[in-house]
Scaffold this active site. Sequence first.
Site, PDB file in Angstrom:
ATOM      1  N   ASN A  87      -3.097  42.721  51.112  1.00  0.00           N
ATOM      2  CA  ASN A  87      -2.250  43.903  51.213  1.00  0.00           C
ATOM      3  C   ASN A  87      -3.033  45.218  51.150  1.00  0.00           C
ATOM      4  OD1 ASN A  87       0.242  45.669  50.668  1.00  0.00           O
ATOM      5  ND2 ASN A  87      -0.898  45.877  48.747  1.00  0.00           N
ATOM      6  N   TYR A 154      -7.621  53.530  61.917  1.00  0.00           N
ATOM      7  CA  TYR A 154      -6.549  52.670  61.389  1.00  0.00           C
ATOM      8  C   TYR A 154      -6.000  51.750  62.479  1.00  0.00           C
ATOM      9  CZ  TYR A 154      -2.383  51.370  58.680  1.00  0.00           C
ATOM     10  OH  TYR A 154      -1.407  50.677  58.004  1.00  0.00           O
ATOM     11  N   LYS A 158      -6.292  47.552  62.303  1.00  0.00           N
ATOM     12  CA  LYS A 158      -5.084  46.719  62.264  1.00  0.00           C
ATOM     13  C   LYS A 158      -4.965  45.856  63.518  1.00  0.00           C
ATOM     14  CE  LYS A 158      -3.672  47.779  58.202  1.00  0.00           C
ATOM     15  NZ  LYS A 158      -3.746  46.751  57.135  1.00  0.00           N
ATOM     16  N   THR A 191       5.734  55.192  50.253  1.00  0.00           N
ATOM     17  CA  THR A 191       4.562  54.909  49.429  1.00  0.00           C
ATOM     18  C   THR A 191       3.592  56.086  49.465  1.00  0.00           C
ATOM     19  OG1 THR A 191       3.398  53.906  51.298  1.00  0.00           O
ATOM     20  CG2 THR A 191       4.731  52.434  49.918  1.00  0.00           C
TER      21      THR A 191
END
Length: 251
Positions: A87, A154, A158, A191
């Site tokens: 995670n 990023y 991913k 978040t």
Amino acid sequence: MEMALVTGVSKGLGYEISKLLIEQGIEVIGLSRNTNERLQNLITQSEGRFSHYPVDLINVEEIEAIIKEVSKQIVERKPQKLYVINNAGMVEPIERLGYLDNSAIQRAVQLNLLAPMLMNNTLLKELRDEELEVIIVNVTSGAAERPIHGWSVYNATKAAINMHTKVAGLEQERIDSAHRIVAFSPGIMDTEMQGTIRGAEKEAFIELDKFQDFKTSGALRQPVQVAKALVDLVLNKRLINGHVYDVNELI
């Protein structure tokens, strides 16, 4: 008896996943760079079902040693099933190519890509002779599927995690293994990562207004809601090796 290994457990999705797994009677080993009051309370309230290893997964030199140590603990406990939730991740650096700091690129690649790949490889190597089923979930992002201005690092990490998942799943199918390796895209959550995105410079990130509106319009899911979808997926569904699961298909 079942066990789980979860990274990035000190906050957000990682914390909520750990809490839910513990509530299901699963022993959880958590990895994170930091500890805090919530994590300490979780350790206390878990009645021995949660243990924590402090580790900075950006420092990839630490990973093999810590995973070998964790593997010894797993072998001693002899679980029938091990859930691995990769995670931990970071959206930074948010910036255009040509303006990026090279050391920031390196840190993101190490945490988002190298850390889960090294963890997965070391775990399967160390547990090769054990009679247990390993279920690996690599947390990915919708950013793996579409280019986003300012997110070249990023996006790339991913996308690479998705392909790592697909190839690793293919390999497990080829040998008719009981192991399952999948990816999970959690969507947009309320978040700290979203806070980091909203704090980006407009020149570096042209979709800034859109992501700020996600917050003001209430479009961000709470991490516990997403965690419930992931936990239900791994505990109750027949997983397809190499598949990338999207939270929007599960909620």
